[in-house]
Design a protein around this motif. Structure first.
Motif, short mmCIF file in Angstrom:
data_model
loop_
_atom_site.label_atom_id
_atom_site.label_comp_id
_atom_site.label_asym_id
_atom_site.label_seq_id
_atom_site.Cartn_x
_atom_site.Cartn_y
_atom_site.Cartn_z
N ILE A 8 0.84 -1.21 0.00
CA ILE A 8 0.00 0.00 0.00
C ILE A 8 0.88 1.26 0.00
O ILE A 8 0.65 2.18 -0.77
N ILE A 9 1.89 1.26 0.85
CA ILE A 9 2.81 2.40 0.92
C ILE A 9 3.46 2.66 -0.44
O ILE A 9 3.55 3.80 -0.90
N SER A 10 3.88 1.58 -1.11
CA SER A 10 4.51 1.72 -2.42
C SER A 10 3.58 2.41 -3.40
O SER A 10 3.99 3.27 -4.18
N HIS A 11 2.30 2.02 -3.33
CA HIS A 11 1.33 2.62 -4.24
C HIS A 11 1.19 4.11 -3.98
O HIS A 11 1.07 4.91 -4.91
N VAL A 12 1.23 4.48 -2.70
CA VAL A 12 1.10 5.90 -2.37
C VAL A 12 2.34 6.65 -2.83
O VAL A 12 2.26 7.69 -3.47
N GLN A 13 3.51 6.08 -2.55
CA GLN A 13 4.75 6.74 -2.92
C GLN A 13 4.90 6.93 -4.42
O GLN A 13 5.40 7.94 -4.89
N TYR A 14 4.47 5.94 -5.17
CA TYR A 14 4.68 5.96 -6.61
C TYR A 14 3.42 6.37 -7.37
O TYR A 14 3.29 6.07 -8.54
N ARG A 15 2.48 7.05 -6.68
CA ARG A 15 1.20 7.33 -7.33
C ARG A 15 1.34 8.10 -8.64
O ARG A 15 0.68 7.77 -9.63
N ASN A 16 2.24 9.10 -8.65
CA ASN A 16 2.39 9.87 -9.88
C ASN A 16 2.92 9.01 -11.02
O ASN A 16 2.44 9.09 -12.15
N GLN A 17 3.93 8.21 -10.70
CA GLN A 17 4.52 7.35 -11.73
C GLN A 17 3.50 6.34 -12.23
O GLN A 17 3.45 6.07 -13.43
N ILE A 18 2.69 5.81 -11.32
CA ILE A 18 1.69 4.81 -11.73
C ILE A 18 0.69 5.45 -12.69
O ILE A 18 0.38 4.89 -13.74
N LEU A 19 0.22 6.64 -12.35
CA LEU A 19 -0.73 7.32 -13.22
C LEU A 19 -0.11 7.59 -14.59
O LEU A 19 -0.74 7.37 -15.63
N GLN A 20 1.12 8.06 -14.57
CA GLN A 20 1.82 8.36 -15.81
C GLN A 20 1.95 7.10 -16.66
O GLN A 20 1.71 7.12 -17.87
N LEU A 21 2.34 6.00 -16.00
CA LEU A 21 2.53 4.74 -16.74
C LEU A 21 1.21 4.23 -17.29
O LEU A 21 1.16 3.68 -18.39
N ALA A 22 0.13 4.43 -16.53
CA ALA A 22 -1.18 3.98 -17.01
C ALA A 22 -1.55 4.76 -18.26
O ALA A 22 -2.06 4.20 -19.23
N LYS A 23 -1.27 6.04 -18.24
CA LYS A 23 -1.55 6.89 -19.40
C LYS A 23 -0.76 6.40 -20.61
O LYS A 23 -1.30 6.24 -21.70
N THR A 24 0.53 6.17 -20.37
CA THR A 24 1.39 5.70 -21.45
C THR A 24 0.92 4.36 -21.99
O THR A 24 0.91 4.13 -23.20
N ASP A 25 0.53 3.49 -21.07
CA ASP A 25 0.06 2.15 -21.44
C ASP A 25 -1.12 2.27 -22.41
O ASP A 25 -1.19 1.58 -23.42
N LEU A 26 -1.99 3.19 -22.10
CA LEU A 26 -3.19 3.40 -22.90
C LEU A 26 -2.83 3.96 -24.28
O LEU A 26 -3.28 3.46 -25.31
N ILE A 27 -2.00 4.99 -24.27
CA ILE A 27 -1.61 5.64 -25.53
C ILE A 27 -0.94 4.62 -26.45
O ILE A 27 -1.22 4.54 -27.63
N LYS A 28 -0.09 3.80 -25.83
CA LYS A 28 0.67 2.81 -26.60
C LYS A 28 -0.23 1.80 -27.28
O LYS A 28 0.03 1.39 -28.41
N THR A 29 -1.28 1.39 -26.57
CA THR A 29 -2.15 0.34 -27.09
C THR A 29 -2.79 0.76 -28.41
O THR A 29 -2.96 -0.04 -29.32
N TYR A 30 -3.19 2.03 -28.48
CA TYR A 30 -4.00 2.43 -29.61
C TYR A 30 -3.27 3.28 -30.64
O TYR A 30 -3.78 3.52 -31.71
N ARG A 31 -2.06 3.75 -30.28
CA ARG A 31 -1.38 4.63 -31.20
C ARG A 31 -0.80 3.84 -32.37
O ARG A 31 -0.53 2.65 -32.26
#
Lengths: 268, 244
Positions: A8-31
């Motif tokens: 849980i702590i890791s998720h809180v600490q890395y929240r920005n990176q996780i969001l960024q990676l999720a965005k990238t993951d999405l863009i990558k799938t359809y681009r």
């Protein structure tokens, strides 16, 4: 317990990176594809179209359910299924998918399933919105029961992450497991009450067993919102069953992670 | 007496063993049961040392001595089995410089991708971007997906990113063999610049000549053990002798 806290702590600490990676993951799938974002809509549209054709034209079933056209009943189960199915295989493959990352850059492995779960959730939210538009366009009543959708979204996300953490780690060490997940995909789809109502199945025992499936719970939940107009607290037992399965995956995922945390990047 | 800088990398009795399983079935079993019929391979054996801020340290050792494992622990991508590793500050590792890219993203997007993972803000990255792009000499290729890059191009981009994100600790793993002669010379100049700015520098190499060029202190690793720690000249001599 300590490991769960750490995750849980890791998720809180890395929240920005996780969001960024999720965005990238999405863009990558359809681009890259010509229709790019169109595919996010087109692919499910084709799938739904095919099944709709098979049921209404081919099998000539597909009568209205609870006053709603069969088509609307079908998509209200299919839309959550697209998310669930993407997480079923995608979650199991998530750690492999991001192996290039966790092996080279400091990033907690336990946060990887969340990336995949979030990026799929964004597509799912768009599809749900589209579904609401279709309901309105076809003149079907939209009710206050839709207000509980966020509750089901949360459950879907939680289950996706728990499943991803568990299955991703097992996949990391066992190719057989991943094959099992992939080959059971179709079975899961047909057993989860997307195409028929579990409540009309004869045999209490059989109904009970089918309802242990957490996928069924989520799909029923969507139908509660759109078709059946039932609040989630009116079915506390089903929720309890769902939570028990959820906790089982959390327990297994965390237990395995407590063993593999230090070595998983060496294995991937 | 000279002023002592803060310790930025601390290894305390660090041991790393790899479990070698006969097959996947055994490994699967190990997830749920504490079975121990795996063979153990000790990669790092009771390693302790301190590196202070601003030091330039060469790490010398043969292939398989445990250098890469050690560097991976410093950059936080693998963890010790026993003991503790403490690292303070932003680590920029040039471990296989071409790794850690997302092949589907363009070079430019990967700059942001990697930068943000290291916890650098978007604004900061915007500021660094022109330097990185210019340094990499990739030209219009910078907007092509990484999967279309040659290995040389990937290495150039990797080096450019890692050398330009203003790290506190920089690790170079044989990366000076990156690219052509001109680019190598440029890398050397850049490293010298970085060194002068007081960044902690770890350099892993087989070449004692190169090590002497950049570093003041040398660690020699053999079979996972620290066998020498001291002035780079003595370390180089020790390492050369080890080979005979």
């Amino acid at each position: 317990m300590k490991t769960l806290w750490k995750i849980i702590i890791s998720h809180v600490q890395y929240r920005n990176q996780i969001l960024q990676l999720a965005k990238t993951d999405l863009i990558k799938t359809y681009r890259g594809a010509l229709l790019s974002w169109g595919w996010a809509i087109l692919k499910p549209a084709i799938t739904i179209g095919v099944y709709y054709f098979a049921f209404t034209v081919g099998l000539r079933t597909g009568k209205p359910i609870k006053g709603y056209p069969y088509f609307l009943w079908l998509i209200s189960g299919f839309i959550p299924w697209f998310y669930i199915s993407a997480m079923y295989t995608g979650g199991a493959y998530s750690l492999h998918k991001y192996a290039f990352l966790v092996k080279k850059i400091k990033f907690p492995v336990c946060c990887v399933p969340m990336i995949v779960a979030l990026s799929n959730m964004i597509v799912h939210l768009a599809l749900t919105l589209l579904m609401i538009i279709i309901f309105i366009a076809m003149g079907a009543p939209i009710t206050i029961y839709l207000a509980q959708l966020p509750f089901y979204w949360l459950l879907m996300l939680m289950m996706g992450v728990a499943w991803g953490l568990f299955s991703g780690q097992v996949t990391a060490v066992s190719k057989d497991f991943y094959q099992l997940v992939r080959s059971s995909f179709t079975a899961l789809m047909w057993l989860s009450g997307i195409f028929y109502q579990i409540s009309t199945i004869k045999g209490t025992a059989l109904r009970f067993i089918l309802r242990l499936n957490p996928v069924t719970y989520l799909i029923d939940g969507f139908r509660y919102c759109f078709i059946d107009h039932i609040w989630f607290w009116e079915e506390p037992l089903s929720l309890l069953r769902f939570m028990l399965v959820y906790l089982l995956f959390v327990f297994l995922g965390v237990k395995i992670y407590s063993r593999t945390e230090k070595t998983i990047t060496d294995v991937l | 007496m000279t002023e002592e800088h803060e310790v930025v990398i601390q290894f305390r009795n660090v041991t790393k063993t790899f479990d070698l399983f006969k097959n996947d079935k055994q490994r699967l079993k190990s997830l749920l049961f504490r079975n121990t019929n795996a063979r153990k391979k000790v990669a790092i054996d009771n390693l302790s040392f301190d590196i202070r801020q601003g030091e330039a340290v060469a790490i010398l050792g043969k292939n398989g001595a445990g250098k890469s494992t050690m560097l991976k622990m410093i950059s936080g991508v693998t963890f010790p089995t026993v003991g503790s590793v403490r690292v303070t500050g932003r680590v920029s590792a040039l471990l296989e410089v071409s790794g850690g890219f997302d092949p589907e993203l363009s070079g430019r997007e990967n700059i942001y991708f990697r930068g943000e993972l290291l916890g650098i803000s978007r604004d900061e990255l915007k500021e660094m971007e022109p330097d990185i792009v210019a340094f990499s000499e990739l030209g219009s290729y910078i907007d092509m997906p990484i999967r279309t890059y040659s290995s040389g191009m990937k290495s150039k981009l990797g080096f450019s990113i890692n050398a330009n994100i203003r790290p506190d600790i920089i690790i170079v793993d044989e990366a000076l063999s990156v690219g052509d002669k001109d680019f190598r010379a440029k890398c050397r100049r850049r490293i010298t610049e970085i060194l002068n700015s007081g960044v902690t520098f770890l350099f892993v190499t087989h070449s004692t000549a190169e090590a002497k060029n950049f570093c003041k202190r040398g660690l020699v690793i053999r079979e996972g053990k620290l066998v020498f720690d001291g002035d780079i000249k003595d370390a180089a001599a020790f390492y050369e002798k080890m080979h005979v």
